[in-house]
Design an enzyme around this catalytic site. Structure first.
Site, PDB file in Angstrom:
ATOM      1  N   THR A 156      -7.810 -45.478  -6.076  1.00  0.00           N
ATOM      2  CA  THR A 156      -7.558 -46.869  -5.657  1.00  0.00           C
ATOM      3  C   THR A 156      -8.039 -47.811  -6.766  1.00  0.00           C
ATOM      4  O   THR A 156      -7.301 -48.054  -7.706  1.00  0.00           O
ATOM      5  CB  THR A 156      -8.219 -47.215  -4.308  1.00  0.00           C
ATOM      6  N   THR A 193     -16.426 -45.228   0.212  1.00  0.00           N
ATOM      7  CA  THR A 193     -14.966 -45.063   0.205  1.00  0.00           C
ATOM      8  C   THR A 193     -14.696 -44.052  -0.834  1.00  0.00           C
ATOM      9  O   THR A 193     -14.251 -44.339  -1.931  1.00  0.00           O
ATOM     10  CB  THR A 193     -14.158 -46.291  -0.214  1.00  0.00           C
ATOM     11  N   ASN A 403     -13.809 -57.203  -7.001  1.00  0.00           N
ATOM     12  CA  ASN A 403     -13.889 -57.341  -5.552  1.00  0.00           C
ATOM     13  C   ASN A 403     -13.454 -58.699  -5.044  1.00  0.00           C
ATOM     14  O   ASN A 403     -13.171 -58.870  -3.858  1.00  0.00           O
ATOM     15  CB  ASN A 403     -15.290 -56.992  -5.067  1.00  0.00           C
TER      16      ASN A 403
END
Lengths: 408, 408
Positions: A156, A193, A403
């Site tokens: 990702t 994650t 982010n």
């Protein structure tokens, strides 16, 4: 700008007999991106998993746990990026199950023989139709030589794929161990994650494999942190196909300890690779706490240091502003800590002792260590003989950019 | 870029009878900077303090605690910036005591009647000679009208001074309450690199004042967080001079509740001003957790959300990536949390319910709230009837810049 994250050359990535992988572009969130991966496991394979403890754990995590608890042996994994299918409530559960049913039909399996995984944005509905439309393409290119492609397919915000592969000789037999992992943010113990799939052609009996998976996670993925956020989707899967002919059914087996140590090293490498590729990372830090009374307090101190944004920004700046580390030790929650017994080293440099600065400490020495891309922070608490180590990275401008921009 | 941090005009800052303040430039770390502040308190004043619980607490904190426990009434405070005198071991204790002795000689007091405070870099020796050399200058300009100057004099990475001042009528008498605070980083409950001095000309008996200081801290400075780092030097001091003529000696006094409520509002305002000036802050967030079983679990959830770098960067980006809030609720440590009972509002917008996204939620509604500089995050846990509120700010590029550059 990953820190010393090495990718093995293609010919150093060894296939694991019994594990075929297919990867495709299903357009789940973005076009032209490998985002759907299928594993097919040969008959006789055993599979065990360790999952996030986040109470808002994702639908696929709940489905994985249910399917692993069911009796039918696991024969396939399906992994999508672009959407985490987390915070999606009952419709999310249905979407995960529908994914399994669609793949089961194509592979002539029971849907309970399939483990689903999702990673990406939380709180948005899983585009299950795109996944279903992509499955035939993934199955079409199933091959034992697709580990590198799979390492790309599960990424990702990762900047690089994460692969570990090696062959070892156990009692005269060659055993292969190959694994991949992904993850760069929302990383902290229990777990992140992060997704990781570690396979061997050794055979490992199911009860032993269940226990082993937990032990491997505890020395690897449960010892890394990037930002202190525990994800909703973390999954670590260990696959033992048995195709090598070696089968281990108890801890007393003469090859067990060697196999376990090798798998632990592989899991640790895959976990460290996640930290090396931590969002915006420019430094890889090992926080080693010694002379603790208990594992729990050693980890409390290690994570207080590893999570401190002030410590992490100082490392980013290569600034030996080491009082910030003492402050983190001080607020870690050990209420009877006697600071006069605490020692702090940066690499081999003794920085603090007897509750204050080491009189011989020279800032130039601290500066020298801080400039390295890999830094060891050693803390002795002077209370006992337990040691623990965690791995983390620094906190940079790039972290904020990634982010603040991840979704938009 | 402080968030709605208002500075009262000079004529709205009311002196507190019995509190004189002198501020000077002592060149402690940098030249041309007000870095040394002295408070002189009139006879009859009572003083109480609440301090950091960091085990590596600074030498001045230890000296403050010792002097407050001694019988001689406190008559002066001395505050330096530029150096925290923390992580300095036994030499640090001697430096703090030497500062008190020097001021005691100049003011003809016992050194135990003086409270010392330091804020700035950790792990470096306090330049006590510069402080001693600066003291006569600070004493020379002692005045009841120096609160604004003192608010500047205690600043470190603060961008603006923090002052609260008001007059109230209690039972026909005018009572003045004026206070200042400082702090912008290393801020989290219990408490922060924060200093705050709150004074009133009401008289409050010593045992009552001790209890009151703790209660005020618990609703104000113990409910804010910027970066999750608990400082070594946090100090909150309440001064009651009694010069107004009103004296309160028990909680049963008819004016006690009104005075306490006004002091609590003042302390909360001074605490919130620290968050509004949080390092790099562009948003002020109120995290309100409702329907918890206990105060402890309400705070666990509130701080998990308030400390999450992923949540804080999403707020910085005005990106309603609200799954990150659910993830933080999920890892906050409530092991029996039933996520199907959790509700999440952003401002007045219901975002999540029944373990997933509210079907009526529109991203445009979330976006509208996220763009505001002041944002309310409301979380109902569906487990009980306890509520708690904490205050925090977002996490920006500027935060990293400030903390990577602070020392160098």
């Amino acid at each position: 700008m990953a820190v010393n994250l090495h990718i093995p050359s293609d010919d150093a990535v060894f296939p694991v007999a019994g594990v075929e992988i297919g990867v495709t572009e299903a357009g789940i969130r973005k076009a032209n991106r490998r985002d759907l991966t299928v594993f097919r496991l040969s008959a006789g394979s055993n599979v065990a998993g360790v999952f996030t403890r986040n109470r808002f754990c994702a639908a696929p995590v709940l489905v994985c746990q249910e399917h692993l608890a069911a009796s039918g042996p696991i024969r396939a994994l399906v992994i999508n990026t672009g959407n985490a299918n987390a915070g999606t409530g009952e419709p999310g559960m249905q979407a995960a199950q529908e994914t399994c049913r669609a793949l089961a039909t194509l592979m002539q399996l029971d849907s309970k023989q399939i483990l689903p995984f999702s990673t990406g944005v939380i709180l948005e509905p899983l585009p299950v139709d795109r996944i279903k439309a992509g499955l035939p393409g993934a199955l079409k290119n199933l091959s034992e030589n697709n580990w590198v492609s799979a390492a790309h397919g599960i990424m990702t915000t990762d900047t690089l794929p994460k692969i570990h592969s090696q062959r070892i000789n156990l009692g005269g037999q060659t055993i292969t161990i190959t694994g991949i992992s992904k993850g760069a943010g929302m990383i902290r113990p229990n777990m992140a994650t992060m997704l990781s799939y570690l396979a061997t052609d050794a055979g490992i009996a199911q009860p032993l494999l269940n226990q082993l998976a937990k032990e491997l996670a505890d020395v690897s993925f449960n010892r890394i942190t990037i930002d202190g956020d525990t994800s909703t989707n973390d999954s670590f899967i260990v696959i033992a196909t048995g195709k090598s002919g070696l089968t281990i059914d108890s801890t007393a087996h003469p090859q067990y300890d060697a196999l376990k140590a090798t798998l632990a090293a592989a899991a640790t490498d895959l976990a460290q690779k996640i930290v090396r590729d931590g969002e915006g990372a420019t430094k890889f830090m090992t926080i080693q706490v010694e002379e603790a009374k208990t594992t729990e307090e050693a980890l409390q101190v290690a994570y207080a240091v590893a999570h401190s944004p002030l410590v992490k920004t100082a490392f980013f700046a290569s600034d030996p502003n080491l009082g910030r580390i003492l402050a983190a030790i001080g607020y870690a929650g050990i209420n009877d800590l006697d600071v006069s017994g605490v020692k702090l080293w940066l690499g081999d440099v003794l920085v603090a002792t007897k509750g204050g600065r080491n009189p011989d400490y020279q800032e130039a020495d601290g500066q020298r260590v801080m400039k390295e891309p890999e830094i060891l922070v050693r803390i002795a608490l002077g209370r006992g003989n337990v040691s623990e180590t965690v791995y983390t990275c620094d906190f940079s401008h790039e972290y904020v950019s990634i982010n603040a921009d991840y979704r938009s």
